[in-house]
Motif scaffolding. Sequence first.
Motif, mmCIF file in Angstrom:
data_model
loop_
_atom_site.group_PDB
_atom_site.id
_atom_site.type_symbol
_atom_site.label_atom_id
_atom_site.label_comp_id
_atom_site.label_asym_id
_atom_site.label_seq_id
_atom_site.Cartn_x
_atom_site.Cartn_y
_atom_site.Cartn_z
ATOM 1 N N LYS A 62 0.827 -1.216 0.000
ATOM 2 C CA LYS A 62 0.000 0.000 0.000
ATOM 3 C C LYS A 62 0.856 1.260 0.000
ATOM 4 O O LYS A 62 0.621 2.187 -0.783
ATOM 5 C CB LYS A 62 -0.906 0.038 1.242
ATOM 6 N N SER A 63 1.846 1.277 0.904
ATOM 7 C CA SER A 63 2.677 2.480 0.997
ATOM 8 C C SER A 63 3.521 2.665 -0.256
ATOM 9 O O SER A 63 3.732 3.796 -0.712
ATOM 10 C CB SER A 63 3.573 2.409 2.227
ATOM 11 N N THR A 64 3.979 1.564 -0.816
ATOM 12 C CA THR A 64 4.730 1.629 -2.073
ATOM 13 C C THR A 64 3.869 2.265 -3.155
ATOM 14 O O THR A 64 4.318 3.154 -3.886
ATOM 15 C CB THR A 64 5.142 0.209 -2.509
ATOM 16 N N ALA A 95 -0.568 16.715 -1.824
ATOM 17 C CA ALA A 95 0.094 16.755 -0.528
ATOM 18 C C ALA A 95 -0.096 15.394 0.118
ATOM 19 O O ALA A 95 -1.061 14.695 -0.167
ATOM 20 C CB ALA A 95 -0.507 17.855 0.343
ATOM 21 N N LEU A 96 0.852 15.018 0.949
ATOM 22 C CA LEU A 96 0.824 13.686 1.554
ATOM 23 C C LEU A 96 0.923 13.805 3.072
ATOM 24 O O LEU A 96 1.778 14.510 3.591
ATOM 25 C CB LEU A 96 2.004 12.868 1.002
ATOM 26 N N VAL A 97 0.019 13.119 3.768
ATOM 27 C CA VAL A 97 0.125 13.016 5.223
ATOM 28 C C VAL A 97 0.737 11.654 5.524
ATOM 29 O O VAL A 97 0.187 10.624 5.153
ATOM 30 C CB VAL A 97 -1.256 13.145 5.900
ATOM 31 N N PHE A 98 1.897 11.670 6.169
ATOM 32 C CA PHE A 98 2.617 10.431 6.420
ATOM 33 C C PHE A 98 2.049 9.708 7.627
ATOM 34 O O PHE A 98 1.417 10.298 8.495
ATOM 35 C CB PHE A 98 4.099 10.728 6.646
ATOM 36 N N GLN A 99 2.340 8.420 7.653
ATOM 37 C CA GLN A 99 1.832 7.589 8.739
ATOM 38 C C GLN A 99 2.399 8.015 10.091
ATOM 39 O O GLN A 99 1.684 8.167 11.059
ATOM 40 C CB GLN A 99 2.204 6.126 8.459
ATOM 41 N N ASP A 100 3.704 8.211 10.123
ATOM 42 C CA ASP A 100 4.355 8.418 11.411
ATOM 43 C C ASP A 100 4.705 9.890 11.611
ATOM 44 O O ASP A 100 5.689 10.378 11.085
ATOM 45 C CB ASP A 100 5.616 7.544 11.467
ATOM 46 N N TYR A 101 3.866 10.561 12.388
ATOM 47 C CA TYR A 101 4.085 12.000 12.582
ATOM 48 C C TYR A 101 5.404 12.281 13.289
ATOM 49 O O TYR A 101 6.017 13.303 13.074
ATOM 50 C CB TYR A 101 2.916 12.617 13.369
ATOM 51 N N THR A 102 5.856 11.332 14.156
ATOM 52 C CA THR A 102 7.115 11.608 14.857
ATOM 53 C C THR A 102 8.284 11.708 13.880
ATOM 54 O O THR A 102 9.287 12.337 14.159
ATOM 55 C CB THR A 102 7.449 10.506 15.883
ATOM 56 N N LEU A 177 -3.265 10.261 2.068
ATOM 57 C CA LEU A 177 -3.069 9.960 3.479
ATOM 58 C C LEU A 177 -2.573 8.523 3.618
ATOM 59 O O LEU A 177 -3.252 7.588 3.206
ATOM 60 C CB LEU A 177 -4.385 10.137 4.247
ATOM 61 N N ASP A 178 -1.381 8.367 4.187
ATOM 62 C CA ASP A 178 -0.778 7.046 4.319
ATOM 63 C C ASP A 178 -0.978 6.530 5.748
ATOM 64 O O ASP A 178 -0.226 6.886 6.641
ATOM 65 C CB ASP A 178 0.722 7.127 3.982
ATOM 66 N N GLU A 179 -1.984 5.704 5.933
ATOM 67 C CA GLU A 179 -2.330 5.169 7.261
ATOM 68 C C GLU A 179 -2.179 6.235 8.333
ATOM 69 O O GLU A 179 -1.424 6.059 9.289
ATOM 70 C CB GLU A 179 -1.437 3.970 7.596
ATOM 71 N N VAL A 213 -4.926 5.555 2.319
ATOM 72 C CA VAL A 213 -4.437 4.180 2.363
ATOM 73 C C VAL A 213 -4.541 3.704 3.801
ATOM 74 O O VAL A 213 -4.120 4.412 4.717
ATOM 75 C CB VAL A 213 -2.975 4.118 1.879
ATOM 76 N N THR A 214 -5.137 2.543 4.007
ATOM 77 C CA THR A 214 -5.320 2.076 5.383
ATOM 78 C C THR A 214 -5.393 0.568 5.421
ATOM 79 O O THR A 214 -5.624 -0.089 4.406
ATOM 80 C CB THR A 214 -6.596 2.687 6.001
ATOM 81 N N HIS A 215 -5.181 -0.001 6.620
ATOM 82 C CA HIS A 215 -5.433 -1.434 6.772
ATOM 83 C C HIS A 215 -6.645 -1.647 7.670
ATOM 84 O O HIS A 215 -6.968 -2.748 8.055
ATOM 85 C CB HIS A 215 -4.199 -2.148 7.337
ATOM 86 N N ASP A 216 -7.304 -0.515 8.003
ATOM 87 C CA ASP A 216 -8.416 -0.554 8.935
ATOM 88 C C ASP A 216 -9.731 -0.518 8.147
ATOM 89 O O ASP A 216 -10.096 0.506 7.562
ATOM 90 C CB ASP A 216 -8.303 0.658 9.875
ATOM 91 N N ILE A 217 -10.430 -1.659 8.116
ATOM 92 C CA ILE A 217 -11.627 -1.790 7.295
ATOM 93 C C ILE A 217 -12.703 -0.782 7.714
ATOM 94 O O ILE A 217 -13.266 -0.069 6.887
ATOM 95 C CB ILE A 217 -12.186 -3.234 7.394
ATOM 96 N N ASP A 218 -12.959 -0.684 9.013
ATOM 97 C CA ASP A 218 -14.021 0.211 9.493
ATOM 98 C C ASP A 218 -13.718 1.662 9.155
ATOM 99 O O ASP A 218 -14.603 2.435 8.785
ATOM 100 C CB ASP A 218 -14.200 0.060 11.009
ATOM 101 N N GLU A 219 -12.446 2.023 9.278
ATOM 102 C CA GLU A 219 -12.036 3.392 8.969
ATOM 103 C C GLU A 219 -12.313 3.705 7.490
ATOM 104 O O GLU A 219 -12.842 4.768 7.157
ATOM 105 C CB GLU A 219 -10.544 3.541 9.260
ATOM 106 N N ALA A 220 -11.996 2.740 6.632
ATOM 107 C CA ALA A 220 -12.219 2.931 5.198
ATOM 108 C C ALA A 220 -13.704 3.131 4.900
ATOM 109 O O ALA A 220 -14.086 4.048 4.167
ATOM 110 C CB ALA A 220 -11.677 1.737 4.418
ATOM 111 N N ILE A 221 -14.551 2.279 5.498
ATOM 112 C CA ILE A 221 -15.988 2.386 5.226
ATOM 113 C C ILE A 221 -16.545 3.704 5.773
ATOM 114 O O ILE A 221 -17.351 4.371 5.139
ATOM 115 C CB ILE A 221 -16.759 1.201 5.856
#
Lengths: 284, 253
Positions: A62-64, A95-102, A177-179, A213-221
């Motif tokens: 997904k991230s790729t 624009a891209l929001v990365f997964q890891d804000y840190t 948005l990447d996870e 992009v997500t691996h969270d089904i509920d979030e996607a729906i």
Amino acid sequence: MATDFPRLTDLAEPGAVVPPILNVTELRKRYQADGPLVCDRLSFSVNQGDFVAIIGPSGCGKSTLLRMICGLLPPTSGEVSLRGQRIDAPPPEMALVFQDYTRSLFPWLTVERNVKFPLAERGDITKAEKAERVAEAIKTVGLAGFEDYHPGELSGGMQQRVAIARALAFRPQILLLDEPFASVDALTKEGLEDTLLAVRERFADSGMTMLLVTHDIDEAIYLADRILVLSKPPCHVAEELMVDLPHPKNQVSTRGMPEFQRIRARIHDVMGLSAQRDGSQPAA
Amino acid sequence: MTRLRAVGRSLLPIGLPILLLVGWEIGGRILGNVYLPPLSSVLGTLREDWLFEHTLSDLLPSLQRFVIGYLAGSALGVVLGIAIGSSRRVAQYIGPTLEFLRALPAVAIIPVAVLALGLGDSMRISVIMFGVLFPVLVNTTTGARDCRQERIDVARMYGLSRLAIIRRVVLPSAFPLISAGLRVALPIALIMMVVSELVGGQNGVGFYLLSSQSVFNIPAMFAALILLGVLGNLVNAGYARLEDRWLKWARNL
């Protein structure tokens, strides 16, 4: 003679067929020449104003895929095009929001300066407009009053809000948005999801397109209008689902709707999650 | 009783220095040895010579060399370090050469520097630069190399040029490590300053130290040592305060 007839595109009216803003065509990626395929003939398109979620098992690429879409990573073959223009480098419309804000926020800058970062080198925008955009972005994500804090002084959820505000200040036509909520707790996540819906509402007039992009089904729906389910690697689009849930959405009632459950069950089926569950019990 | 103990504990860190200084004074008086003048006579010389007779003639030139050499060496170290740390090609090209020079004891280049640059300020400043260069360079290289890819990707997403990425992302990312290098380089600069002034000097604290010793002005020699000790401590403490201020953001990472 043929020119006497108006072309299809000239007839474009509300409701007419408009070409997609983003086209992903036959995308293939190998990291090494003799390495395994990460993506195989991955194709889909996104219309302007869509909120599309891409969901897939973890490690499916997904991230790729997202890095190829935004021009940070060249595909091995195939192409990504934005309004018909092939993307070779990060385009100014995204624009891209990365997964890891840190990792993606700049800890040495205040919230305000982090949000201003995408505009800092832009000579085509006046100082006043920069300030206005930054203030608006900060307000949209609900961080007004925290302008002078450093990221290290904020909670994880607030830091991810800063990352979203930074992307918004850039005024992208496509927000990737990447996870984005993978590393915050469940309660914070719900708040951030609703913030994202509010952002969409806020920029609906400008037709902002969102690709999550997500691996969270509920979030996607919950968030998207359309869901692309990716297969196991090498990934391709295994299923495309339309989500027709009434707006405004609500964390409790929307998730309780039969339609929500139906899509959820379907995604489970496609991803083979139900099969695994059934497989653990002997067939009757 | 407990209060007495608390006072005793607060005196603990300064107990040994006081003991040493008192011991120096008494030892100097009892022994009457010309090589160990009592502390009071050293302090007397310190006051006579450095408040402020030699301040302009010796301390100021020394400080000038120290500051110029330190700043120039640091700047060179940061620039080279960023170049090596952010470009594999540059790293392959000049990395091994610098690695070799780094292993060289810095003071060993003084004879070479004297031949090449003579006995003037340029030799002394170059020698300080050489000493300062490597700790700053090594830390900057590591800092630039370890800059998180995500941060660079963010900058690339927003269309920043390579130079802008270095200035706005790589350099600040590396700054905590660069700053550590700058701190390590301070005492080295001081060492190189003194050593360079021991060779064919006409002024400077190092020159004063050596010439006092050669005319058996032992109190003046010790006075120079005290002066250098105070100077070193002042410089370190000043830097610590500065670092504390500009690295506030790195404290809660």
